[in-house]
Design a protein around this motif. Structure first.
Motif, short mmCIF file in Angstrom:
data_model
loop_
_atom_site.label_atom_id
_atom_site.label_comp_id
_atom_site.label_asym_id
_atom_site.label_seq_id
_atom_site.Cartn_x
_atom_site.Cartn_y
_atom_site.Cartn_z
N VAL A 1 0.86 -1.19 0.00
CA VAL A 1 0.00 0.00 0.00
C VAL A 1 0.90 1.24 0.00
N VAL A 2 0.73 2.09 -1.02
CA VAL A 2 1.51 3.32 -1.17
C VAL A 2 0.57 4.49 -0.94
N THR A 3 0.91 5.37 0.03
CA THR A 3 0.03 6.48 0.42
C THR A 3 0.77 7.80 0.38
N ASN A 4 0.10 8.82 -0.17
CA ASN A 4 0.64 10.18 -0.16
C ASN A 4 0.23 10.83 1.15
N ASP A 5 1.15 10.86 2.12
CA ASP A 5 0.90 11.48 3.42
C ASP A 5 1.50 12.87 3.49
N GLY A 6 1.85 13.46 2.35
CA GLY A 6 2.41 14.81 2.31
C GLY A 6 1.32 15.85 2.11
N ASN A 7 1.73 17.02 1.62
CA ASN A 7 0.76 18.10 1.41
C ASN A 7 0.74 18.61 -0.02
N VAL A 8 1.36 17.85 -0.96
CA VAL A 8 1.31 18.17 -2.39
C VAL A 8 1.11 16.87 -3.16
N ASP A 9 0.59 16.98 -4.38
CA ASP A 9 0.40 15.79 -5.22
C ASP A 9 1.74 15.30 -5.75
N TYR A 10 1.85 13.96 -5.96
CA TYR A 10 3.05 13.35 -6.51
C TYR A 10 2.76 12.83 -7.92
N THR A 11 3.79 12.82 -8.77
CA THR A 11 3.65 12.30 -10.13
C THR A 11 4.69 11.22 -10.39
N ASN A 12 4.32 10.27 -11.27
CA ASN A 12 5.21 9.18 -11.70
C ASN A 12 5.85 8.47 -10.49
N VAL A 13 4.99 7.97 -9.60
CA VAL A 13 5.47 7.24 -8.44
C VAL A 13 5.82 5.81 -8.88
N GLY B 1 9.68 -9.18 -8.60
CA GLY B 1 9.68 -8.67 -9.97
C GLY B 1 8.54 -7.72 -10.26
N LEU B 2 7.94 -7.15 -9.23
CA LEU B 2 6.87 -6.18 -9.46
C LEU B 2 7.46 -4.81 -9.73
N HIS B 3 7.00 -4.17 -10.82
CA HIS B 3 7.42 -2.82 -11.18
C HIS B 3 6.19 -2.09 -11.72
N GLU B 4 5.68 -1.13 -10.96
CA GLU B 4 4.48 -0.39 -11.33
C GLU B 4 4.76 1.12 -11.25
N THR B 5 3.97 1.91 -12.00
CA THR B 5 4.08 3.37 -11.95
C THR B 5 2.70 3.97 -11.73
N ILE B 6 2.60 4.86 -10.73
CA ILE B 6 1.37 5.62 -10.46
C ILE B 6 1.55 6.99 -11.08
N GLU B 7 0.78 7.31 -12.10
CA GLU B 7 0.96 8.58 -12.81
C GLU B 7 0.74 9.78 -11.90
N VAL B 8 -0.35 9.78 -11.13
CA VAL B 8 -0.63 10.88 -10.19
C VAL B 8 -1.15 10.27 -8.89
N LEU B 9 -0.52 10.64 -7.76
CA LEU B 9 -0.97 10.21 -6.44
C LEU B 9 -1.29 11.47 -5.65
N LYS B 10 -2.58 11.77 -5.51
CA LYS B 10 -3.01 13.00 -4.86
C LYS B 10 -2.82 12.92 -3.35
N VAL B 11 -2.88 14.09 -2.72
CA VAL B 11 -2.71 14.17 -1.27
C VAL B 11 -3.75 13.29 -0.58
N GLY B 12 -3.29 12.41 0.31
CA GLY B 12 -4.18 11.53 1.05
C GLY B 12 -4.61 10.29 0.29
N GLU B 13 -4.24 10.17 -0.98
CA GLU B 13 -4.66 9.03 -1.80
C GLU B 13 -3.72 7.85 -1.61
N SER B 14 -4.26 6.62 -1.76
CA SER B 14 -3.47 5.39 -1.65
C SER B 14 -3.69 4.52 -2.88
N GLN B 15 -2.66 3.74 -3.20
CA GLN B 15 -2.76 2.73 -4.27
C GLN B 15 -2.27 1.41 -3.69
#
Length: 427
Positions: A174-186, A194-208
């Motif tokens: 579980v990957v969570t944005n616990d900061g105060n700005v949006d993240y890109t290309n996580v 062998g897992l390799h994934e990319t989250i294009e946009v992870l908004k504040v408070g959002e989890s994948q």
């Protein structure tokens, strides 16, 4: 303008009254349309956090010497608008509005709020002068908190006690944005599985959430545990306070699962590898490989080398699952170059060089060009293509110069003694 009049009765002629008047002009001050706007916030001197509400107080005052009408008050940041129908001299009106801090404000490093007020035009007594317009503006700056690039990674597995060889462990990341700005290309990486994934946009408070698996091997049992680490890292975020040192959101977590050290009897299954020329079910290229493995054991079978052919799988690898495995390896013929050079005795070119691309085993038959007055050392070049590039040289000699040519190309000639090393070929 002030006019005074005096009137009385004429004693000599009562029908004719006696009167007189005088006037005095006094110049008033010129028109003053001073309109004062003052804006304040309840967060002055404090850093404001993401999602925090700022309350603004807006005071509009008539500091001029005439009344104002239809004073329009606009707050650009909050989008609020008010209208004061009549603002008398010395009178003031107060408004309040609120704004919630966003991640965009954090990235800009400032919360800037501007307010404007403007009343109707007031004509000047002198018609040649332009009208007067009461207007003013003010702004308020609040300092947002620093950029927070906290990126939280939590990794868990479905192992409740211990795992055994051959078991499939399922990991949850579980990957969570616990900061105060949006993240890109996580980028989320789990090297063990062998897992390799990319989250294009992870908004504040959002989890994948991601899931991945691994089969427990005998090596894991020997080590007594499996340590699995997941890492997440996003694009750098410019810092308004230090543009040369952007902040990078990153985080990691690991999961350490115990493996049952007690020996277990693994299930046995078979790996079969079949080798074909050109397509499955065609001509067999090599002897079929078959061997038994215990579940969880790795296997690696190198495809045999066949001269002149190339396999689509050089090495069949994997970890033995709880089922028989069958693989098909396809061999495709390689291509080689046939070159025929035509020259005179002095080495100069007699005809353009002939080239052709052939597969190993292909037959070739090329007639030598006819040149008037000359005889070719080979009338034709023919044979079967070996698994390598080959080159022929056909020499042209002027006729009638004493040379004796044998035109019998069918009678085999003796080769004599030839020494060959292992793997070499003589033609």
């Amino acid at each position: 303008k002030n006019i005074a009049t005096a009137e009385t009765t004429n004693p000599d002629d009562p029908d004719e009254p006696v009167k007189d008047q005088d006037e005095e002009d006094v110049d008033p001050d010129p028109i003053d349309t001073t309109l004062t706007v003052v804006k304040t916030s309840d967060k002055q001197g404090k850093k404001v956090a993401l999602g925090e509400k700022i309350t603004y107080t807006i005071t509009v005052k008539n500091d001029g010497n005439v009344d104002y009408t239809n004073v329009k008050v606009d707050d650009e940041l909050t989008g609020d608008h008010w209208v004061i129908e009549l603002l008398k001299v010395g009178e003031e009106k107060e408004f309040t509005t609120t704004y919630t801090v966003t991640s965009e404000d954090i990235l800009k490093g400032i919360v800037l709020n501007s307010v404007t007020a403007k009343g109707d035009e007031i004509p000047d007594p002198d018609p040649e002068n332009p009208p007067h317009i009461p207007e003013d503006d003010d702004d308020e700056e609040d300092d947002p908190e620093d950029i927070d690039t906290t990126l939280t990674v939590v990794k868990t597995s479905d192992v409740t006690t211990t795992a055994q060889v051959g078991d499939t462990i399922t990991y949850t990341i579980v990957v969570t944005n616990d900061g105060n700005v949006d993240y890109t290309n996580v980028k989320v990486d789990d090297e063990l599985t062998g897992l390799h994934e990319t989250i294009e946009v992870l908004k504040v408070g959002e989890s994948q959430t991601f899931t991945t698996t691994r089969i427990v091997t005998a090596a894991d049992a020997a080590a007594g545990h499996i340590l699995n680490v997941a890492v997440a890292k996003a694009d750098p975020i410019p810092d308004p306070d230090d543009p040369d040192q952007p902040k990078v959101p990153e985080g990691s977590d690991d999961e350490d699962d115990p493996i049952d050290p007690m020996p277990v009897v693994p299930e046995i299954y078979r790996v079969t590898v079949r080798y074909w020329y050109e397509y499955v079910g065609g001509e067999t290229a090599a002897k079929t490989f078959t061997q038994q493995y215990a579940t969880g054991d790795p296997y690696a079978i190198t495809s045999p080398r066949i001269r002149g052919y190339e396999p689509d799988i050089y090495r069949v690898t994997g970890v033995m699952e709880k089922q028989d495995m069958v693989y098909d390896v396809i061999y495709t013929a390689k291509e080689y170059k046939l070159t025929i050079e035509y020259i005179y005795l002095d080495g100069s070119e007699a005809a353009p060089t002939y080239t052709e691309t052939l597969k190993a085993g292909d037959e070739y038959d090329v007639d030598s060009p006819v040149i008037d007055g000359y005889r070719a050392s080979l009338k034709e070049v023919k044979g079967w293509m070996p698994a390598r590039d080959i080159k022929y040289t056909v020499v042209y000699v002027r006729k009638g110069n004493g040379w004796i040519f044998i035109d019998d190309y069918d009678t085999p000639l003796g080769i004599g003694n030839v020494h060959l090393n292992a793997g070499e070929c003589f033609e």
